[in-house]
Design a protein around this motif. Structure first.
Motif, PDB file in Angstrom:
ATOM      1  N   CYS A  48       0.845  -1.204   0.000  1.00 42.82           N
ATOM      2  CA  CYS A  48       0.000   0.000   0.000  1.00 42.82           C
ATOM      3  C   CYS A  48       0.874   1.246   0.000  1.00 42.82           C
ATOM      4  CB  CYS A  48      -0.901   0.013   1.230  1.00 42.82           C
ATOM      5  SG  CYS A  48      -2.065  -1.365   1.293  1.00 42.82           S
ATOM      6  N   PHE A  49       0.380   2.296  -0.645  1.00 46.68           N
ATOM      7  CA  PHE A  49       1.096   3.572  -0.736  1.00 46.68           C
ATOM      8  C   PHE A  49       0.113   4.700  -0.491  1.00 46.68           C
ATOM      9  CE2 PHE A  49       2.356   7.321  -3.186  1.00 46.68           C
ATOM     10  CZ  PHE A  49       3.647   7.514  -2.749  1.00 46.68           C
ATOM     11  N   LYS A  50       0.572   5.723   0.234  1.00 42.16           N
ATOM     12  CA  LYS A  50      -0.226   6.936   0.422  1.00 42.16           C
ATOM     13  C   LYS A  50       0.669   8.144   0.197  1.00 42.16           C
ATOM     14  CE  LYS A  50      -2.646   9.822   3.694  1.00 42.16           C
ATOM     15  NZ  LYS A  50      -1.764  10.956   3.415  1.00 42.16           N
ATOM     16  N   ALA A  51       0.322   8.963  -0.805  1.00 43.02           N
ATOM     17  CA  ALA A  51       1.045  10.207  -1.045  1.00 43.02           C
ATOM     18  C   ALA A  51       0.782  11.163   0.113  1.00 43.02           C
ATOM     19  CB  ALA A  51       0.599  10.830  -2.367  1.00 43.02           C
TER      20      ALA A  51
ATOM     21  N   GLN B 193      -0.586   6.677 -11.178  1.00 43.18           N
ATOM     22  CA  GLN B 193      -0.689   8.133 -11.052  1.00 43.18           C
ATOM     23  C   GLN B 193      -0.319   8.569  -9.634  1.00 43.18           C
ATOM     24  OE1 GLN B 193      -4.600   9.697 -11.913  1.00 43.18           O
ATOM     25  NE2 GLN B 193      -3.824  11.750 -12.196  1.00 43.18           N
ATOM     26  N   GLU B 194      -0.801   7.835  -8.631  1.00 39.18           N
ATOM     27  CA  GLU B 194      -0.502   8.174  -7.234  1.00 39.18           C
ATOM     28  C   GLU B 194       0.984   8.004  -6.915  1.00 39.18           C
ATOM     29  OE1 GLU B 194      -2.744   9.334  -4.872  1.00 39.18           O
ATOM     30  OE2 GLU B 194      -4.141   9.447  -6.548  1.00 39.18           O
ATOM     31  N   VAL B 195       1.582   6.941  -7.416  1.00 38.28           N
ATOM     32  CA  VAL B 195       2.954   6.592  -7.060  1.00 38.28           C
ATOM     33  C   VAL B 195       3.989   7.353  -7.882  1.00 38.28           C
ATOM     34  CG1 VAL B 195       4.618   4.682  -7.027  1.00 38.28           C
ATOM     35  CG2 VAL B 195       2.291   4.316  -6.238  1.00 38.28           C
ATOM     36  N   TYR B 196       3.786   7.439  -9.201  1.00 38.91           N
ATOM     37  CA  TYR B 196       4.790   8.021 -10.088  1.00 38.91           C
ATOM     38  C   TYR B 196       4.544   9.482 -10.460  1.00 38.91           C
ATOM     39  CZ  TYR B 196       5.775   3.062 -10.921  1.00 38.91           C
ATOM     40  OH  TYR B 196       6.051   1.726 -10.779  1.00 38.91           O
ATOM     41  N   GLY B 197       3.321   9.972 -10.253  1.00 45.50           N
ATOM     42  CA  GLY B 197       3.016  11.348 -10.630  1.00 45.50           C
ATOM     43  C   GLY B 197       2.720  11.517 -12.106  1.00 45.50           C
ATOM     44  N   CYS B 198       2.444  10.419 -12.817  1.00 47.06           N
ATOM     45  CA  CYS B 198       2.073  10.509 -14.234  1.00 47.06           C
ATOM     46  C   CYS B 198       0.630  11.004 -14.353  1.00 47.06           C
ATOM     47  CB  CYS B 198       2.251   9.152 -14.921  1.00 47.06           C
ATOM     48  SG  CYS B 198       1.334   7.809 -14.161  1.00 47.06           S
ATOM     49  N   LYS B 199       0.189  11.246 -15.558  1.00 44.12           N
ATOM     50  CA  LYS B 199      -1.168  11.775 -15.787  1.00 44.12           C
ATOM     51  C   LYS B 199      -2.040  10.707 -16.435  1.00 44.12           C
ATOM     52  CE  LYS B 199       0.270  15.797 -14.436  1.00 44.12           C
ATOM     53  NZ  LYS B 199       1.239  15.413 -13.451  1.00 44.12           N
ATOM     54  N   VAL B 200      -3.272  10.563 -15.915  1.00 39.17           N
ATOM     55  CA  VAL B 200      -4.239   9.623 -16.476  1.00 39.17           C
ATOM     56  C   VAL B 200      -5.413  10.424 -17.014  1.00 39.17           C
ATOM     57  CG1 VAL B 200      -5.791   7.697 -16.009  1.00 39.17           C
ATOM     58  CG2 VAL B 200      -3.571   7.810 -14.855  1.00 39.17           C
TER      59      VAL B 200
ATOM     60  N   ASP C  23       7.654  14.652 -14.731  1.00 37.52           N
ATOM     61  CA  ASP C  23       6.836  14.096 -13.650  1.00 37.52           C
ATOM     62  C   ASP C  23       7.673  14.027 -12.376  1.00 37.52           C
ATOM     63  OD1 ASP C  23       4.716  13.681 -15.384  1.00 37.52           O
ATOM     64  OD2 ASP C  23       5.077  11.529 -15.615  1.00 37.52           O
ATOM     65  N   THR C  24       7.065  14.401 -11.275  1.00 37.75           N
ATOM     66  CA  THR C  24       7.737  14.317  -9.978  1.00 37.75           C
ATOM     67  C   THR C  24       6.948  13.373  -9.092  1.00 37.75           C
ATOM     68  OG1 THR C  24       8.514  16.588 -10.183  1.00 37.75           O
ATOM     69  CG2 THR C  24       8.548  15.612  -7.980  1.00 37.75           C
ATOM     70  N   PRO C  25       7.488  12.190  -8.843  1.00 39.29           N
ATOM     71  CA  PRO C  25       6.790  11.281  -7.933  1.00 39.29           C
ATOM     72  C   PRO C  25       6.661  11.926  -6.552  1.00 39.29           C
ATOM     73  CG  PRO C  25       8.490  10.123  -9.144  1.00 39.29           C
ATOM     74  CD  PRO C  25       8.688  11.590  -9.396  1.00 39.29           C
ATOM     75  N   PRO C  26       5.487  11.805  -5.934  1.00 39.90           N
ATOM     76  CA  PRO C  26       5.285  12.452  -4.638  1.00 39.90           C
ATOM     77  C   PRO C  26       5.970  11.694  -3.501  1.00 39.90           C
ATOM     78  CG  PRO C  26       3.368  11.159  -5.208  1.00 39.90           C
ATOM     79  CD  PRO C  26       4.290  11.096  -6.386  1.00 39.90           C
ATOM     80  N   MET C  27       6.289  12.412  -2.450  1.00 37.30           N
ATOM     81  CA  MET C  27       6.716  11.773  -1.209  1.00 37.30           C
ATOM     82  C   MET C  27       5.498  11.086  -0.636  1.00 37.30           C
ATOM     83  SD  MET C  27       9.951  12.278  -0.762  1.00 37.30           S
ATOM     84  CE  MET C  27      10.199  11.867   0.954  1.00 37.30           C
ATOM     85  N   GLY C  28       5.697   9.958   0.001  1.00 31.57           N
ATOM     86  CA  GLY C  28       4.565   9.238   0.565  1.00 31.57           C
ATOM     87  C   GLY C  28       5.012   8.216   1.581  1.00 31.57           C
TER      88      GLY C  28
END
Length: 177
Positions: free
Chosen positions: A10-13, A70-77, A88-93
């Protein structure tokens, strides 16, 4: 303690109110990078210190849905199309998962929580089908940072899958239906 099995990545930005499940976990391999130093005096080692500097988790999952990417890598959907851009800047999480362990013949579940991580997109491969089928998986490398308090990892031992998943769901703000 003997560990086997890996589940429920699981990942949470940090800037989001809820997290995502990243598919089914195949592997999560942690490498810890230590800053260390030694001082020699009177022809022998007098002091030695090794401290956490950073870490890296090479994670492999069976799949990563577009919304999770999108949540993990910061790409656009956009509808069915996913766009990865060089800017793209992947968010800290935060990242969490659990594994089964056995102590004295008793199965338990050990949860792992990393409060400050950033993802890097892994390599991709495709193979033609021949006389056998070769499945491909999704690779992501997470850099592990110490958080504001200096914490870089938290763990818990639980007696049931439900208990460890509840701990992960709380840490990563995962809502289940």
């Amino acid at each position: 303690m003997a560990g086997f099995g890996a589940n429920y990545p699981c990942f949470k930005a940090k800037e989001k109110s809820s997290g995502v499940v990243l598919g089914k976990l195949i592997a999560a391999d942690l490498t810890v990078n230590l800053a260390s130093g030694e001082v020699y005096a009177d022809d022998s080692l007098a002091e030695q210190l090794s401290e956490f500097a950073s870490g890296s988790i090479a994670m492999e999952t069976d799949d990563l849905e577009d919304s999770a990417a999108q949540e993990v890598y910061g790409c656009k959907v956009s509808e069915k199309e996913v766009t990865y851009n060089k800017d793209d800047t992947p968010p800290m999480g935060a990242l969490a998962y659990y594994k089964r362990i056995m102590r004295g013949g008793v199965k338990q579940y050990k949860g792992y929580y990393y409060p400050s991580v950033r993802a890097a997109l892994g390599n991709d491969s495709a193979k033609t089908r021949g006389s056998s089928i070769t499945f491909t998986t999704t690779s992501t490398t997470f850099t592990v940072f110490a958080d504001e308090n200096g914490d870089w990892r938290k763990t818990i031992i639980c007696d049931t899958v439900e208990e460890v998943k509840e701990w992960i769901n709380t840490k990563c703000a995962i809502t289940t239906s």
